[in-house]
Design a protein around this motif. Structure first.
Motif, PDB file in Angstrom:
ATOM      1  N   PHE A   6      -2.551  14.110   8.941  1.00 18.83           N
ATOM      2  CA  PHE A   6      -1.163  14.539   8.728  1.00 18.83           C
ATOM      3  C   PHE A   6      -1.058  15.435   7.488  1.00 18.83           C
ATOM      4  O   PHE A   6      -0.404  16.487   7.525  1.00 18.83           O
ATOM      5  CB  PHE A   6      -0.278  13.303   8.560  1.00 18.83           C
ATOM      6  CG  PHE A   6       1.121  13.617   8.137  1.00 18.83           C
ATOM      7  CD1 PHE A   6       2.044  14.128   9.033  1.00 18.83           C
ATOM      8  CD2 PHE A   6       1.520  13.411   6.817  1.00 18.83           C
ATOM      9  CE1 PHE A   6       3.336  14.426   8.625  1.00 18.83           C
ATOM     10  CE2 PHE A   6       2.801  13.698   6.409  1.00 18.83           C
ATOM     11  CZ  PHE A   6       3.716  14.209   7.313  1.00 18.83           C
ATOM     12  N   LEU A   7      -1.709  15.036   6.405  1.00 21.33           N
ATOM     13  CA  LEU A   7      -1.634  15.818   5.175  1.00 21.33           C
ATOM     14  C   LEU A   7      -2.352  17.150   5.302  1.00 21.33           C
ATOM     15  O   LEU A   7      -1.905  18.165   4.760  1.00 21.33           O
ATOM     16  CB  LEU A   7      -2.210  15.007   4.015  1.00 21.33           C
ATOM     17  CG  LEU A   7      -1.388  13.789   3.581  1.00 21.33           C
ATOM     18  CD1 LEU A   7      -2.124  12.998   2.519  1.00 21.33           C
ATOM     19  CD2 LEU A   7      -0.020  14.205   3.059  1.00 21.33           C
ATOM     20  N   VAL A  43       1.342   3.979  -3.091  1.00 20.27           N
ATOM     21  CA  VAL A  43       1.030   5.405  -2.912  1.00 20.27           C
ATOM     22  C   VAL A  43       2.249   6.265  -3.234  1.00 20.27           C
ATOM     23  O   VAL A  43       2.160   7.238  -4.004  1.00 20.27           O
ATOM     24  CB  VAL A  43       0.535   5.666  -1.479  1.00 20.27           C
ATOM     25  CG1 VAL A  43       0.419   7.170  -1.222  1.00 20.27           C
ATOM     26  CG2 VAL A  43      -0.806   4.992  -1.243  1.00 20.27           C
ATOM     27  N   LEU A  64      -6.300   4.119   9.449  1.00 19.91           N
ATOM     28  CA  LEU A  64      -5.084   4.476   8.707  1.00 19.91           C
ATOM     29  C   LEU A  64      -5.328   5.646   7.770  1.00 19.91           C
ATOM     30  O   LEU A  64      -4.520   6.583   7.705  1.00 19.91           O
ATOM     31  CB  LEU A  64      -4.589   3.260   7.923  1.00 19.91           C
ATOM     32  CG  LEU A  64      -3.353   3.483   7.045  1.00 19.91           C
ATOM     33  CD1 LEU A  64      -2.150   3.836   7.906  1.00 19.91           C
ATOM     34  CD2 LEU A  64      -3.057   2.246   6.198  1.00 19.91           C
ATOM     35  N   ALA A  65      -6.452   5.621   7.058  1.00 16.39           N
ATOM     36  CA  ALA A  65      -6.761   6.716   6.132  1.00 16.39           C
ATOM     37  C   ALA A  65      -6.946   8.030   6.873  1.00 16.39           C
ATOM     38  O   ALA A  65      -6.506   9.090   6.390  1.00 16.39           O
ATOM     39  CB  ALA A  65      -8.018   6.372   5.335  1.00 16.39           C
ATOM     40  N   ILE A  90      -5.559   8.872   9.790  1.00 18.72           N
ATOM     41  CA  ILE A  90      -4.247   9.326  10.263  1.00 18.72           C
ATOM     42  C   ILE A  90      -3.490  10.031   9.143  1.00 18.72           C
ATOM     43  O   ILE A  90      -2.928  11.119   9.327  1.00 18.72           O
ATOM     44  CB  ILE A  90      -3.433   8.133  10.809  1.00 18.72           C
ATOM     45  CG1 ILE A  90      -4.074   7.605  12.099  1.00 18.72           C
ATOM     46  CG2 ILE A  90      -1.989   8.538  11.073  1.00 18.72           C
ATOM     47  CD1 ILE A  90      -3.431   6.339  12.614  1.00 18.72           C
ATOM     48  N   VAL A  91      -3.489   9.417   7.972  1.00 18.39           N
ATOM     49  CA  VAL A  91      -2.810  10.021   6.821  1.00 18.39           C
ATOM     50  C   VAL A  91      -3.462  11.342   6.436  1.00 18.39           C
ATOM     51  O   VAL A  91      -2.780  12.336   6.156  1.00 18.39           O
ATOM     52  CB  VAL A  91      -2.816   9.042   5.636  1.00 18.39           C
ATOM     53  CG1 VAL A  91      -2.266   9.715   4.382  1.00 18.39           C
ATOM     54  CG2 VAL A  91      -2.009   7.798   5.965  1.00 18.39           C
ATOM     55  N   LEU A  94      -5.010   5.291  -1.384  1.00 16.34           N
ATOM     56  CA  LEU A  94      -5.092   4.325  -0.296  1.00 16.34           C
ATOM     57  C   LEU A  94      -6.200   3.298  -0.528  1.00 16.34           C
ATOM     58  O   LEU A  94      -6.205   2.249   0.116  1.00 16.34           O
ATOM     59  CB  LEU A  94      -5.337   5.045   1.043  1.00 16.34           C
ATOM     60  CG  LEU A  94      -4.144   5.805   1.626  1.00 16.34           C
ATOM     61  CD1 LEU A  94      -4.577   6.629   2.825  1.00 16.34           C
ATOM     62  CD2 LEU A  94      -3.029   4.839   2.023  1.00 16.34           C
ATOM     63  N   THR A 111       0.830  -1.208   0.000  1.00  8.51           N
ATOM     64  CA  THR A 111       0.000   0.000   0.000  1.00  8.51           C
ATOM     65  C   THR A 111       0.858   1.249   0.000  1.00  8.51           C
ATOM     66  O   THR A 111       0.643   2.180  -0.793  1.00  8.51           O
ATOM     67  CB  THR A 111      -0.934   0.009   1.221  1.00  8.51           C
ATOM     68  OG1 THR A 111      -1.761  -1.162   1.197  1.00  8.51           O
ATOM     69  CG2 THR A 111      -1.820   1.248   1.216  1.00  8.51           C
ATOM     70  N   LEU A 112       1.866   1.291   0.884  1.00  8.05           N
ATOM     71  CA  LEU A 112       2.743   2.459   0.965  1.00  8.05           C
ATOM     72  C   LEU A 112       3.587   2.597  -0.299  1.00  8.05           C
ATOM     73  O   LEU A 112       3.773   3.709  -0.802  1.00  8.05           O
ATOM     74  CB  LEU A 112       3.641   2.348   2.193  1.00  8.05           C
ATOM     75  CG  LEU A 112       2.921   2.352   3.545  1.00  8.05           C
ATOM     76  CD1 LEU A 112       3.924   2.184   4.684  1.00  8.05           C
ATOM     77  CD2 LEU A 112       2.124   3.639   3.732  1.00  8.05           C
ATOM     78  N   THR A 145      -3.393  11.014  -2.395  1.00  4.93           N
ATOM     79  CA  THR A 145      -3.116  10.042  -1.339  1.00  4.93           C
ATOM     80  C   THR A 145      -4.398   9.440  -0.788  1.00  4.93           C
ATOM     81  O   THR A 145      -4.483   8.222  -0.557  1.00  4.93           O
ATOM     82  CB  THR A 145      -2.317  10.696  -0.201  1.00  4.93           C
ATOM     83  OG1 THR A 145      -1.088  11.213  -0.721  1.00  4.93           O
ATOM     84  CG2 THR A 145      -2.010   9.687   0.892  1.00  4.93           C
TER      85      THR A 145
END
Length: 290
Positions: free
Chosen positions: A279-280, A76, A272-273, A275-276, A224, A72-73, A220
């Motif tokens: 952050f973004l 992306v 997870l989505a 958190i990302v 994901l 996944t990482l 992003t």
């Protein structure tokens, strides 16, 4: 008094939409959380029971879990690198006065409107097929051995397909930002003897910083959840070579008919989505403030 009354009226008018939106999000999320706490397999109806956090333990101990996170990482970051870098180059190129500029821009943006399933099938059968594909024909023409892309480099092939889909989006955003750049700055820098690379580094790139941040944020969030391209081309294989987090959730919930385990994976994907995204959003906020 009139202001307070108008505010109350505005809130009253907006409240149905807000309530509907909250129900639209909270009810499915709540049901997913509840199912993730159950032993719920569709192959064994009537045997549902409370399992606590057992589904989460099984999900995290799945041998495919860490490869799915890594894939996944990698997916992306690989797509972001290609689309942002390629988008900047295409935006600079399309900003130049060339013949048929409007038609060229339409052709560059066109892949973004192709459905993911269709584009994946086109790349799989017409481009990357070692027997009938374009790349295989080119390899044989120059006396080389055709490459079985989905067998030898499956994850790279998925990255190429998804990058082709998202490159027009990045180009469109960055081209819009390029058109707002004051040409007098570039002309003044050129008259002062600045080389093209220096003008790009000190004038163009800082001007595109906000647009690049927006492209990274939006892409992003969608990258994901890449699923259709993997299902159509590699089905998560070979082995777990192209299994990302959404495909792992699909495999556990729909292929193994385990609703509880799939729901636990879905909750983890949501966390997870978020958190990302947080952050973004902070990153883009600092960029805009700067």
């Amino acid at each position: 008094m009139a202001t307070k009354a108008s505010r109350a009226t505005a809130r009253l008018m907006v409240s149905p939409s807000v309530i509907l939106l909250l129900l639209w999000m909270i009810v499915p999320l709540g049901m997913t959380i509840w199912f993730s706490l159950l032993r719920y397999n569709l192959l064994m109806p009537g045997t549902e029971s409370f399992a606590g956090l057992e589904n989460y333990r099984y999900f995290f101990s799945d041998p495919a879990f860490w490869p799915a996170i890594a894939n996944t990482l990698t997916l992306v970051l690989g797509v972001l690198a290609i689309t942002v870098g390629g988008g900047i180059l295409l935006a600079i190129l399309l900003d130049q006065p060339i013949f048929g500029q409007g038609i060229v821009r339409i052709l560059v943006i066109a892949p973004f409107f192709v459905m993911p399933t269709v584009s994946a099938l086109v790349w799989k059968n017409m481009m990357m097929n070692p027997v009938n594909g374009l790349f295989g024909w080119l390899a044989r023409t120059f006396g080389m051995q055709p490459i079985d892309f989905f067998g030898q480099m499956p994850l790279f092939s998925i990255i190429v397909i998804v990058s082709w889909e998202w490159l027009p989006f990045a180009t469109l955003i960055l081209l819009t930002a390029m058109q707002s750049l004051d040409s007098e700055q570039l002309e003044a820098a050129e008259m002062d003897g600045a080389r093209p690379l220096a003008r790009f580094r000190h004038i163009v790139l800082p001007h595109l910083a906000r647009a690049i941040t927006v492209v990274i944020l939006i892409e992003t969030i969608f990258l994901l959840s890449i699923f259709a391209e993997i299902l159509v081309t590699t089905n998560g294989g070979p082995g777990t070579a192209t299994t990302n987090l959404p495909f792992l959730v699909y495999a556990q919930s729909l292929l193994q008919f385990d609703v509880g385990l799939g729901s636990a994976g879905g909750i983890f994907a949501v966390i997870l989505a978020n958190i990302v995204a947080i952050f973004l959003l902070r990153m883009i906020g600092k960029n805009i403030d700067a």
